[in-house]
Design an enzyme around this catalytic site. Structure first.
Site, PDB file in Angstrom:
ATOM      1  N   ARG A  17      38.653  44.304  51.020  1.00  0.00           N
ATOM      2  CA  ARG A  17      38.936  44.557  49.605  1.00  0.00           C
ATOM      3  C   ARG A  17      38.743  43.284  48.779  1.00  0.00           C
ATOM      4  NH1 ARG A  17      41.697  42.649  45.384  1.00  0.00           N
ATOM      5  NH2 ARG A  17      43.411  42.105  46.773  1.00  0.00           N
ATOM      6  N   ASP A  18      39.646  42.330  48.907  1.00  0.00           N
ATOM      7  CA  ASP A  18      39.564  41.127  48.073  1.00  0.00           C
ATOM      8  C   ASP A  18      38.288  40.352  48.396  1.00  0.00           C
ATOM      9  OD1 ASP A  18      40.367  39.306  46.181  1.00  0.00           O
ATOM     10  OD2 ASP A  18      42.331  38.927  47.048  1.00  0.00           O
ATOM     11  N   HIS A 209      49.885  35.185  49.152  1.00  0.00           N
ATOM     12  CA  HIS A 209      48.474  35.594  48.990  1.00  0.00           C
ATOM     13  C   HIS A 209      47.795  34.419  48.283  1.00  0.00           C
ATOM     14  CE1 HIS A 209      45.345  38.759  47.841  1.00  0.00           C
ATOM     15  NE2 HIS A 209      45.085  37.797  46.960  1.00  0.00           N
ATOM     16  N   HIS A 211      44.621  32.097  47.312  1.00  0.00           N
ATOM     17  CA  HIS A 211      43.179  31.816  47.244  1.00  0.00           C
ATOM     18  C   HIS A 211      43.011  30.313  47.457  1.00  0.00           C
ATOM     19  CE1 HIS A 211      41.408  35.738  45.982  1.00  0.00           C
ATOM     20  NE2 HIS A 211      42.684  35.989  45.797  1.00  0.00           N
ATOM     21  N   CYS A 242      38.221  36.932  42.502  1.00  0.00           N
ATOM     22  CA  CYS A 242      38.629  38.026  41.622  1.00  0.00           C
ATOM     23  C   CYS A 242      37.627  38.131  40.467  1.00  0.00           C
ATOM     24  CB  CYS A 242      40.038  37.769  41.087  1.00  0.00           C
ATOM     25  SG  CYS A 242      40.581  39.051  39.954  1.00  0.00           S
ATOM     26  N   ASN A 251      40.039  34.124  49.296  1.00  0.00           N
ATOM     27  CA  ASN A 251      41.356  33.896  49.902  1.00  0.00           C
ATOM     28  C   ASN A 251      41.202  32.830  50.974  1.00  0.00           C
ATOM     29  OD1 ASN A 251      41.080  36.976  49.286  1.00  0.00           O
ATOM     30  ND2 ASN A 251      43.244  36.479  49.182  1.00  0.00           N
TER      31      ASN A 251
HETATM   32  P1  HMG Z   1      41.214  51.539  31.450  1.00  0.00           P
HETATM   33  O1  HMG Z   1      39.799  51.537  30.941  1.00  0.00           O
HETATM   34  O2  HMG Z   1      42.249  50.881  30.615  1.00  0.00           O
HETATM   35  O3  HMG Z   1      41.754  52.969  31.872  1.00  0.00           O
HETATM   36  O4  HMG Z   1      41.205  50.860  32.876  1.00  0.00           O
HETATM   37  P2  HMG Z   1      41.542  54.427  31.397  1.00  0.00           P
HETATM   38  O5  HMG Z   1      42.688  55.173  31.937  1.00  0.00           O
HETATM   39  O6  HMG Z   1      41.272  54.440  29.924  1.00  0.00           O
HETATM   40  O7  HMG Z   1      40.214  54.919  32.170  1.00  0.00           O
HETATM   41  C1  HMG Z   1      38.896  54.492  31.834  1.00  0.00           C
HETATM   42  C2  HMG Z   1      37.890  55.115  32.800  1.00  0.00           C
HETATM   43  O8  HMG Z   1      38.178  54.689  34.146  1.00  0.00           O
HETATM   44  C3  HMG Z   1      37.948  56.656  32.838  1.00  0.00           C
HETATM   45  O9  HMG Z   1      36.644  57.084  33.165  1.00  0.00           O
HETATM   46  C4  HMG Z   1      38.856  56.931  33.999  1.00  0.00           C
HETATM   47  O10 HMG Z   1      38.630  58.187  34.588  1.00  0.00           O
HETATM   48  C5  HMG Z   1      38.455  55.834  34.970  1.00  0.00           C
HETATM   49  P3  HMG Z   1      35.610  57.604  32.046  1.00  0.00           P
HETATM   50  O11 HMG Z   1      36.331  58.721  31.357  1.00  0.00           O
HETATM   51  O12 HMG Z   1      35.362  56.423  31.123  1.00  0.00           O
HETATM   52  O13 HMG Z   1      34.403  57.994  32.828  1.00  0.00           O
HETATM   53  N1  HMG Z   1      39.551  55.477  35.884  1.00  0.00           N
HETATM   54  C6  HMG Z   1      39.452  55.496  37.213  1.00  0.00           C
HETATM   55  N2  HMG Z   1      38.445  55.792  38.040  1.00  0.00           N
HETATM   56  C7  HMG Z   1      38.703  55.707  39.364  1.00  0.00           C
HETATM   57  N3  HMG Z   1      39.890  55.329  39.869  1.00  0.00           N
HETATM   58  C8  HMG Z   1      40.905  55.011  39.064  1.00  0.00           C
HETATM   59  C9  HMG Z   1      40.703  55.098  37.678  1.00  0.00           C
HETATM   60  N4  HMG Z   1      41.499  54.846  36.620  1.00  0.00           N
HETATM   61  C10 HMG Z   1      40.786  55.096  35.526  1.00  0.00           C
HETATM   62  N5  HMG Z   1      42.072  54.625  39.566  1.00  0.00           N
HETATM   63  C11 HMG Z   1      42.056  50.344  35.062  1.00  0.00           C
HETATM   64  C12 HMG Z   1      42.394  50.622  33.591  1.00  0.00           C
HETATM   65  C13 HMG Z   1      43.243  49.739  35.736  1.00  0.00           C
HETATM   66  C14 HMG Z   1      41.648  51.655  35.724  1.00  0.00           C
HETATM   67  C15 HMG Z   1      40.859  49.370  35.083  1.00  0.00           C
HETATM   68  O14 HMG Z   1      41.213  48.256  34.319  1.00  0.00           O
HETATM   69  C16 HMG Z   1      40.452  48.943  36.457  1.00  0.00           C
HETATM   70  O15 HMG Z   1      40.046  49.743  37.298  1.00  0.00           O
HETATM   71  N6  HMG Z   1      40.487  47.634  36.681  1.00  0.00           N
HETATM   72  C17 HMG Z   1      40.091  47.056  37.951  1.00  0.00           C
HETATM   73  C18 HMG Z   1      41.151  46.169  38.396  1.00  0.00           C
HETATM   74  C19 HMG Z   1      40.769  45.557  39.720  1.00  0.00           C
HETATM   75  O16 HMG Z   1      40.381  46.231  40.661  1.00  0.00           O
HETATM   76  N7  HMG Z   1      40.917  44.223  39.772  1.00  0.00           N
HETATM   77  C20 HMG Z   1      40.691  43.498  40.984  1.00  0.00           C
HETATM   78  C21 HMG Z   1      41.775  43.755  41.972  1.00  0.00           C
HETATM   79  S1  HMG Z   1      43.266  42.885  41.639  1.00  0.00           S
HETATM   80  C22 HMG Z   1      43.050  41.378  42.413  1.00  0.00           C
HETATM   81  O17 HMG Z   1      42.002  41.069  42.905  1.00  0.00           O
HETATM   82  C23 HMG Z   1      44.240  40.501  42.494  1.00  0.00           C
HETATM   83  C24 HMG Z   1      44.889  40.475  43.879  1.00  0.00           C
HETATM   84  O18 HMG Z   1      43.950  40.123  44.882  1.00  0.00           O
HETATM   85  C25 HMG Z   1      46.012  39.437  43.878  1.00  0.00           C
HETATM   86  C26 HMG Z   1      45.511  38.089  43.342  1.00  0.00           C
HETATM   87  O19 HMG Z   1      44.768  37.394  43.998  1.00  0.00           O
HETATM   88  O20 HMG Z   1      45.882  37.819  42.192  1.00  0.00           O
HETATM   89  C27 HMG Z   1      45.498  41.832  44.225  1.00  0.00           C
HETATM   90 MG    MG Z   2      43.441  38.134  45.465  1.00  0.00          MG
END
Ligand code: HMG
Ligand code: MG
Length: 308
Positions: A17-18, A209, A211, A242, A251
């Site tokens: 994933r990450d 966690h 990085h 990210c 990471n």
């Molecule tokens: P949004 O645009 O505010 O949400 O996104 P929305 O509800 O208005 O939806 C917009 C569109 O996304 C719609 O589709 C929804 O159906 C679709 P459209 O009508 O435009 O075709 N949608 C989805 N599709 C599939 N699965 C879903 C989903 N939700 C909505 N679950 C949202 C809000 C959170 C969805 C968006 O901002 C998003 O997906 N962001 C990605 C965040 C992400 O994956 N970031 C990386 C992971 S976190 C990370 O790496 C940190 C971590 O490692 C810890 C660290 O190191 O800090 C964990």
């Molecule tokens: Mg991370």
């Protein structure tokens, strides 16, 4: 004086994933599945397999449903996925994920960039996910991003981290990850942040966690061990970064972390040799040298021995 360290730790492998969510070279579903299967075989207790997020935001994770259907699951291993909202949770439920991960931030700016809402809005959005996870007896984990520094805001106070930890604890999270998203943290800071978080929840509910952007992740792991933490995240070959934290690298490499634990006599149940092999394999597929220092050194020694 030698501090008392845990005798056993859990290593959560987040490479699928990450490690791959920000990958620029083409990655296939088959490759991600083989990666998960190799990691299962290496003995990890928890593998973060993918994300049910918007495919427009993170296209690399769009095949998570198929991956979850096709990976070889070992009983007792937790296969976790990221679920920022109910749509994501429904995908996770359908995929029979063992653990869902909600992810928030300790800074407002990062919350907006990563999940397009404020911290308070994110907690409100996570509430139904938390309730649904409990109702379906799925483990609930939360991640607190930018806990040791934010790319937009700069410094983040331990009190701000503890505040988000409290909100996640109130949602009933089984586990809360303290994430150094941009890898700028140092051991003293790590101590302070865990000290603050430990005023809210016990050490068994917190994980590290880290990085490794500034090369501090192994040192920060040691600092967290001293604070009593015994769950750590790592990515094989140090893959990752990210999408919403420009310049931040992967990471801490799993191989490096396992080498540290081995040296400290701390059990993990994970086969370092198999992880080294997997790290070399995946780096070969991505067409570059892996970031694991211990992994590369062990692989080089092995190659030397084979040609001697
Ligand atoms: P949004 O645009 O505010 O949400 O996104 P929305 O509800 O208005 O939806 C917009 C569109 O996304 C719609 O589709 C929804 O159906 C679709 P459209 O009508 O435009 O075709 N949608 C989805 N599709 C599939 N699965 C879903 C989903 N939700 C909505 N679950 C949202 C809000 C959170 C969805 C968006 O901002 C998003 O997906 N962001 C990605 C965040 C992400 O994956 N970031 C990386 C992971 S976190 C990370 O790496 C940190 C971590 O490692 C810890 C660290 O190191 O800090 C964990
Ligand atoms: Mg991370």
């Amino acid at each position: 004086m030698t501090p008392t360290l845990p005798r056993r730790v859990a290593v959560v492998e987040v490479g699928p994933r990450d490690g791959l969510q920000n990958e620029k070279s083409p990655i296939t579903t088959d490759m991600r599945i083989e990666l998960c299967d190799r990691l299962t075989d290496a003995g990890f207790p928890n593998i973060e397999a993918g994300s049910f997020v918007s495919p427009k935001w993170v296209p690399q994770m769009a095949d998570t449903a198929e991956l979850m259907r096709r990976i070889r699951r070992k009983p007792g291993v937790t296969y976790s996925v990221l679920t920022p909202n109910m749509k994501g949770f429904e995908g996770a439920l359908e995929a029979k994920a063992d653990e869902v991960v909600i992810f928030g931030a300790a800074s407002e700016a990062f919350s907006q960039r990563n999940i397009n809402c404020s911290i308070a809005e994110s907690i409100a959005r996570f509430e139904p996910v938390a309730q649904a996870a409990k109702a379906n007896r799925i483990r609930l984990r939360a991640s607190v991003s930018v806990a040791l520094g934010c790319p937009y805001q700069g410094e983040v106070s331990p009190a701000a981290v503890a505040d988000v930890v409290q909100r996640f604890a109130d949602l009933g999270c089984d586990m809360i990850d303290i994430a150094d998203t941009i890898g700028t943290g140092t051991p003293r800071q790590t101590h302070s942040v865990f000290e603050a978080a430990l005023r809210v929840v016990p050490p068994g509910r917190l994980s590290g966690h880290f990085h490794d952007t500034y090369g501090m992740a192994v040192a920060n792991t040691y600092a967290a061990l001293e604070a009593g933490i015994s769950t750590f995240h790592a990515s094989v070959a140090g893959m990752g970064g990210c999408p919403y934290a420009k310049g931040a690298t992967g990471n801490v490499a799993t191989e490096d972390l396992l080498y540290l634990f081995q040296g400290l006599g701390i059990e993990t149940g994970v086969d370092l040799a198999k992880v080294v092999e997997t790290g070399q394999w995946v780096s070969g597929l991505l067409g570059r040298k892996g970031q694991a220092r211990a992994g590369n050194a062990i692989a080089a020694k092995r190659a030397d021995a084979a040609t001697a």
